[in-house]
Design a protein around this motif. Structure first.
Motif, PDB file in Angstrom:
ATOM      1  N   GLU A  69       8.928  -2.755   3.116  1.00 17.39           N
ATOM      2  CA  GLU A  69       8.515  -1.567   3.867  1.00 17.39           C
ATOM      3  C   GLU A  69       9.674  -0.621   4.156  1.00 17.39           C
ATOM      4  O   GLU A  69       9.458   0.526   4.556  1.00 17.39           O
ATOM      5  N   THR A  88       1.847   8.936  -4.895  1.00 20.11           N
ATOM      6  CA  THR A  88       2.992   8.022  -4.853  1.00 20.11           C
ATOM      7  C   THR A  88       3.245   7.441  -6.248  1.00 20.11           C
ATOM      8  O   THR A  88       2.314   7.046  -6.951  1.00 20.11           O
ATOM      9  N   GLN A 140       3.572   2.471   2.529  1.00 20.79           N
ATOM     10  CA  GLN A 140       2.986   2.723   3.855  1.00 20.79           C
ATOM     11  C   GLN A 140       2.937   1.441   4.677  1.00 20.79           C
ATOM     12  O   GLN A 140       3.293   1.417   5.848  1.00 20.79           O
ATOM     13  N   SER A 141       2.517   0.324   4.036  1.00 16.94           N
ATOM     14  CA  SER A 141       2.414  -0.959   4.732  1.00 16.94           C
ATOM     15  C   SER A 141       2.284  -2.094   3.728  1.00 16.94           C
ATOM     16  O   SER A 141       2.048  -1.856   2.537  1.00 16.94           O
ATOM     17  N   LYS A 151      -3.403   0.249  -4.764  1.00 11.46           N
ATOM     18  CA  LYS A 151      -2.386  -0.572  -4.102  1.00 11.46           C
ATOM     19  C   LYS A 151      -1.755  -1.510  -5.122  1.00 11.46           C
ATOM     20  O   LYS A 151      -2.358  -1.846  -6.150  1.00 11.46           O
ATOM     21  N   LYS A 201       0.827  -1.204   0.000  1.00 10.05           N
ATOM     22  CA  LYS A 201       0.000   0.000   0.000  1.00 10.05           C
ATOM     23  C   LYS A 201       0.867   1.262   0.000  1.00 10.05           C
ATOM     24  O   LYS A 201       1.788   1.381   0.821  1.00 10.05           O
ATOM     25  N   PRO A 202       0.562   2.216  -0.893  1.00 11.27           N
ATOM     26  CA  PRO A 202       1.322   3.469  -0.965  1.00 11.27           C
ATOM     27  C   PRO A 202       0.810   4.469   0.080  1.00 11.27           C
ATOM     28  O   PRO A 202      -0.203   4.236   0.742  1.00 11.27           O
ATOM     29  N   TRP A 203       1.500   5.599   0.176  1.00  9.87           N
ATOM     30  CA  TRP A 203       1.070   6.626   1.135  1.00  9.87           C
ATOM     31  C   TRP A 203      -0.177   7.368   0.645  1.00  9.87           C
ATOM     32  O   TRP A 203      -1.091   7.638   1.425  1.00  9.87           O
ATOM     33  N   ASP A 204      -0.206   7.711  -0.640  1.00  6.20           N
ATOM     34  CA  ASP A 204      -1.331   8.501  -1.156  1.00  6.20           C
ATOM     35  C   ASP A 204      -1.402   8.344  -2.672  1.00  6.20           C
ATOM     36  O   ASP A 204      -0.674   7.546  -3.268  1.00  6.20           O
ATOM     37  N   GLU A 246      10.487   3.552   2.557  1.00 11.24           N
ATOM     38  CA  GLU A 246       9.569   4.423   3.299  1.00 11.24           C
ATOM     39  C   GLU A 246       9.035   5.585   2.473  1.00 11.24           C
ATOM     40  O   GLU A 246       8.003   6.166   2.817  1.00 11.24           O
ATOM     41  N   ASP A 247       9.713   5.926   1.388  1.00 12.11           N
ATOM     42  CA  ASP A 247       9.229   7.035   0.564  1.00 12.11           C
ATOM     43  C   ASP A 247       7.987   6.653  -0.226  1.00 12.11           C
ATOM     44  O   ASP A 247       7.223   7.533  -0.653  1.00 12.11           O
ATOM     45  N   HIS A 248       7.780   5.359  -0.428  1.00  8.64           N
ATOM     46  CA  HIS A 248       6.657   4.919  -1.245  1.00  8.64           C
ATOM     47  C   HIS A 248       5.675   4.009  -0.498  1.00  8.64           C
ATOM     48  O   HIS A 248       4.468   4.079  -0.734  1.00  8.64           O
TER      49      HIS A 248
END
Length: 207
Positions: A190, A135, A197-198, A168, A129-132, A193-195
């Motif tokens: 994971e 991404t 989220q989980s 995702k 899963k990306p941050w937003d 961290e720049d791309h």
């Protein structure tokens, strides 16, 4: 259908019929229904479950197991008929050693003919899963596939919408169970961290 009452043999028969057509109690991957059925069966038949798991763990040693006690007793009785009461102990020991060596040689030949046991593998579907919605998914995919481990092979992937314009990454991989820790694999992904989220394991199945 829930399989939680194994006090009746019919429940065992029904579950056996269900598993003859699919790998899991419900759906195409393991769920709590499988856990409930497993625990219920183990509770109803604790001794059988313990025995079954113990013997299954020794599957690669089956050929080396001694004969059943009934067969051994019959063989011993037959041997008694041929006992030479005046023979020497050295002759008996020599014959026993020859027989032991012969059986060991036959076992080694059977084992060699079978070849090495194939490594246990699983096919795993991961959700990354990306941050937003901003991404860079292609870069996230490239970084994910850049994670390399002995016993890990990446497969097909797709981007799946999850809402608010966010997608995702869902990607398949084949892992050798003895070599690849899924916890370590998820952690390695994971670390981007720049791309990322989980990550989650969406599905897993033994090959």
């Amino acid at each position: 259908m829930a399989f939680t009452d194994f006090s009746k043999i019919d429940t065992v028969k029904e579950l056996n019929t269900v598993l003859g057509e699919k790998s899991y109690v419900e759906g195409t991957s393991a769920t709590q229904a499988d856990v409930e059925a497993y625990k219920a069966f183990r509770t109803a038949y604790p001794n059988f479950s313990r025995w079954f798991n113990h013997i299954a763990a020794k599957a690669d040693e089956f050929d080396s197991f001694p004969a059943a006690s009934g067969a051994s007793a019959a063989a011993e009785e037959e041997d008694d008929d041929d006992v030479d009461l005046f023979g020497s102990d050295d002759e008996v020991d020599e014959e026993a050693e020859k027989l032991k060596a012969q059986r060991l040689e036959e076992y080694n030949k059977r084992k060699a003919a079978k070849g090495p046991k194939p490594a246990a593998k699983s096919i795993v579907t991961l959700d990354v899963k990306p941050w937003d919605d901003e991404t860079d998914l292609e870069e996230m995919l490239a970084n994910t596939k850049a994670v390399q481990m002995d016993g890990l092979n990446w497969g097909a992937h797709q981007f799946i919408p999850i809402g608010f314009g966010i997608k995702k990454l869902q990607i398949n991989c084949v892992v050798e169970d003895a070599k690849v820790s899924l916890d370590d694999l998820q952690q390695a992904i994971e670390d981007d961290e720049d791309h990322v989220q989980s990550t989650d394991i969406a599905a897993m199945q033994k090959l």
